[in-house]
Design a protein around this motif. Structure first.
Motif, mmCIF file in Angstrom:
data_model
loop_
_atom_site.group_PDB
_atom_site.id
_atom_site.type_symbol
_atom_site.label_atom_id
_atom_site.label_comp_id
_atom_site.label_asym_id
_atom_site.label_seq_id
_atom_site.Cartn_x
_atom_site.Cartn_y
_atom_site.Cartn_z
ATOM 1 N N GLY A 1 -1.123 -14.328 14.938
ATOM 2 C CA GLY A 1 -1.793 -14.557 13.662
ATOM 3 C C GLY A 1 -2.412 -13.287 13.107
ATOM 4 O O GLY A 1 -2.323 -13.009 11.907
ATOM 5 N N SER A 2 -3.034 -12.496 13.983
ATOM 6 C CA SER A 2 -3.655 -11.243 13.548
ATOM 7 C C SER A 2 -2.603 -10.258 13.058
ATOM 8 O O SER A 2 -2.791 -9.575 12.037
ATOM 9 C CB SER A 2 -4.456 -10.626 14.693
ATOM 10 O OG SER A 2 -5.493 -11.487 15.108
ATOM 11 N N LEU A 3 -1.497 -10.166 13.784
ATOM 12 C CA LEU A 3 -0.404 -9.284 13.378
ATOM 13 C C LEU A 3 0.179 -9.732 12.044
ATOM 14 O O LEU A 3 0.494 -8.918 11.173
ATOM 15 C CB LEU A 3 0.686 -9.274 14.456
ATOM 16 C CG LEU A 3 1.864 -8.310 14.237
ATOM 17 C CD1 LEU A 3 1.371 -6.876 14.143
ATOM 18 C CD2 LEU A 3 2.886 -8.463 15.361
ATOM 19 N N PHE A 4 0.312 -11.027 11.873
ATOM 20 C CA PHE A 4 0.820 -11.600 10.630
ATOM 21 C C PHE A 4 -0.072 -11.215 9.449
ATOM 22 O O PHE A 4 0.421 -10.778 8.396
ATOM 23 C CB PHE A 4 0.900 -13.119 10.774
ATOM 24 C CG PHE A 4 0.999 -13.874 9.479
ATOM 25 C CD1 PHE A 4 2.160 -13.815 8.717
ATOM 26 C CD2 PHE A 4 -0.057 -14.648 9.025
ATOM 27 C CE1 PHE A 4 2.258 -14.518 7.524
ATOM 28 C CE2 PHE A 4 0.038 -15.357 7.847
ATOM 29 C CZ PHE A 4 1.191 -15.289 7.089
ATOM 30 N N LEU A 5 -1.393 -11.363 9.619
ATOM 31 C CA LEU A 5 -2.304 -11.012 8.539
ATOM 32 C C LEU A 5 -2.302 -9.521 8.261
ATOM 33 O O LEU A 5 -2.359 -9.092 7.096
ATOM 34 C CB LEU A 5 -3.728 -11.463 8.883
ATOM 35 C CG LEU A 5 -4.059 -12.945 8.677
ATOM 36 C CD1 LEU A 5 -5.544 -13.192 8.874
ATOM 37 C CD2 LEU A 5 -3.639 -13.404 7.288
ATOM 38 N N LEU A 6 -2.209 -8.710 9.297
ATOM 39 C CA LEU A 6 -2.182 -7.263 9.112
ATOM 40 C C LEU A 6 -0.967 -6.839 8.297
ATOM 41 O O LEU A 6 -1.076 -6.052 7.347
ATOM 42 C CB LEU A 6 -2.178 -6.558 10.471
ATOM 43 C CG LEU A 6 -2.042 -5.025 10.434
ATOM 44 C CD1 LEU A 6 -3.220 -4.415 9.682
ATOM 45 C CD2 LEU A 6 -1.957 -4.460 11.846
ATOM 46 N N ILE A 7 0.195 -7.359 8.673
ATOM 47 C CA ILE A 7 1.424 -7.037 7.944
ATOM 48 C C ILE A 7 1.330 -7.533 6.500
ATOM 49 O O ILE A 7 1.745 -6.844 5.558
ATOM 50 C CB ILE A 7 2.646 -7.654 8.642
ATOM 51 C CG1 ILE A 7 2.860 -6.988 10.012
ATOM 52 C CG2 ILE A 7 3.909 -7.511 7.788
ATOM 53 C CD1 ILE A 7 3.944 -7.632 10.848
ATOM 54 N N SER A 8 0.759 -8.724 6.310
ATOM 55 C CA SER A 8 0.626 -9.292 4.972
ATOM 56 C C SER A 8 -0.288 -8.440 4.093
ATOM 57 O O SER A 8 -0.008 -8.223 2.912
ATOM 58 C CB SER A 8 0.074 -10.714 5.049
ATOM 59 O OG SER A 8 0.947 -11.563 5.759
ATOM 60 N N ILE A 9 -1.374 -7.947 4.680
ATOM 61 C CA ILE A 9 -2.307 -7.110 3.925
ATOM 62 C C ILE A 9 -1.651 -5.778 3.558
ATOM 63 O O ILE A 9 -1.786 -5.295 2.420
ATOM 64 C CB ILE A 9 -3.593 -6.878 4.733
ATOM 65 C CG1 ILE A 9 -4.380 -8.197 4.841
ATOM 66 C CG2 ILE A 9 -4.461 -5.802 4.092
ATOM 67 C CD1 ILE A 9 -5.548 -8.143 5.792
ATOM 68 N N LEU A 10 -0.933 -5.181 4.494
ATOM 69 C CA LEU A 10 -0.212 -3.934 4.210
ATOM 70 C C LEU A 10 0.840 -4.162 3.129
ATOM 71 O O LEU A 10 1.048 -3.309 2.255
ATOM 72 C CB LEU A 10 0.443 -3.403 5.485
ATOM 73 C CG LEU A 10 -0.510 -2.904 6.569
ATOM 74 C CD1 LEU A 10 0.271 -2.500 7.826
ATOM 75 C CD2 LEU A 10 -1.328 -1.710 6.065
ATOM 76 N N MET A 11 1.497 -5.325 3.176
ATOM 77 C CA MET A 11 2.486 -5.675 2.162
ATOM 78 C C MET A 11 1.821 -5.793 0.790
ATOM 79 O O MET A 11 2.368 -5.344 -0.223
ATOM 80 C CB MET A 11 3.151 -7.001 2.521
ATOM 81 C CG MET A 11 4.350 -7.359 1.660
ATOM 82 S SD MET A 11 5.830 -6.486 2.165
ATOM 83 C CE MET A 11 6.134 -7.274 3.763
ATOM 84 N N LEU B 1 9.053 -11.685 4.442
ATOM 85 C CA LEU B 1 9.094 -11.188 5.815
ATOM 86 C C LEU B 1 7.941 -11.656 6.700
ATOM 87 O O LEU B 1 8.182 -12.079 7.837
ATOM 88 C CB LEU B 1 9.176 -9.656 5.811
ATOM 89 C CG LEU B 1 10.504 -9.054 5.333
ATOM 90 C CD1 LEU B 1 10.427 -7.531 5.332
ATOM 91 C CD2 LEU B 1 11.652 -9.531 6.211
ATOM 92 N N PRO B 2 6.681 -11.570 6.243
ATOM 93 C CA PRO B 2 5.590 -11.986 7.133
ATOM 94 C C PRO B 2 5.708 -13.433 7.610
ATOM 95 O O PRO B 2 5.590 -13.714 8.811
ATOM 96 C CB PRO B 2 4.342 -11.773 6.271
ATOM 97 C CG PRO B 2 4.729 -10.723 5.295
ATOM 98 C CD PRO B 2 6.166 -11.001 4.984
#
Length: 225
Positions: A50-60, A29-30
């Motif tokens: 990019g920041s949103l992408f990393l945030l979602i990836s970290i939560l994942m 998904l990310p």
């Protein structure tokens, strides 16, 4: 009693298959979201996307980690064990093996027509910092939880070699786009062999830290060298 145990085992396997398939979809998904978002709005808001992408990836990653911890609760919390000298030697040997695999297959990999590689290259160009962080650190953790921490503890646990081989094949297949109809067999084989090395190191060390560290080292060297 035997019938009850067999039914319970069958349901547990089915549940694990469902969970595993859902986690594989979630892991995509990310990157899929970043690719779609960048194609719609361009790269004018690169930092925001990019920041949103990393945030979602970290939560994942945190979500995956919780699933993994529950999966290995009977293994005496393997991740909390320290890496010993033997483990470091296996990591070093694994890194050498991965270097040999990369060096031996890269010259024969097609330079175009690989949609997965093309997509990652495009995202690396547009979101360099964010993608490098993902490829070097977050991606390896997610993939090790999926293909080693969960797969090897959920499937064919009484047939370790079968589990290792299937994990490697699945890992390699996961890295190619089967829908494109133009799968590079050498690229696929290289990923299968890399997955095999990672699975063997995890199986020998019985510590996911070892395969995560090895995966991070391999991706970091590939990304920065």
């Amino acid at each position: 009693m035997t019938i009850i145990n067999a039914n319970h085992s069958g349901w547990a396997t089915t549940r694990h298959i469902i969970y595993f398939c859902l986690l594989i979809l979630a892991e995509q998904l990310p990157l899929t979201g970043l690719s779609l978002a960048s194609s719609l709005v361009g790269t004018q808001i690169t930092t925001v996307l990019g920041s949103l992408f990393l945030l979602i990836s970290i939560l994942m990653t945190i979500l995956f980690w919780q699933v993994y911890r529950k999966a290995v609760v009977d293994n005496h919390f393997e991740f909390e064990r320290r890496l010993h000298k033997r483990d470091w030697l296996l990591i070093g040997g694994g890194l050498i093996a991965m270097w040999v695999i990369n060096a031996g297959t890269l010259p024969f990999v097609k330079t175009s027509g690989n949609s997965n590689v093309d997509s990652l290259t495009s995202l690396l160009t547009s979101f360099t910092f964010f993608m490098l962080f993902f490829v070097a650190f977050i991606g390896p953790i997610l993939e090790e939880i999926l293909f080693r921490g969960l797969f090897l503890n959920w499937f064919f646990t009484k047939h370790r070699l079968v589990s290792i081989l299937l994990s490697a094949v699945l890992f390699g297949t996961f890295h190619v786009d089967l829908t494109s109809g133009h799968v590079d067999p050498i690229y696929w084989l290289s990923k299968v062999l890399l997955g095999l090395v990672l699975a063997l190191v995890y199986s020998r060390t019985k510590n996911l830290k070892a395969s995560i560290l090895l995966h991070i080292l391999n991706n970091t060297l590939a990304a920065f060298i």
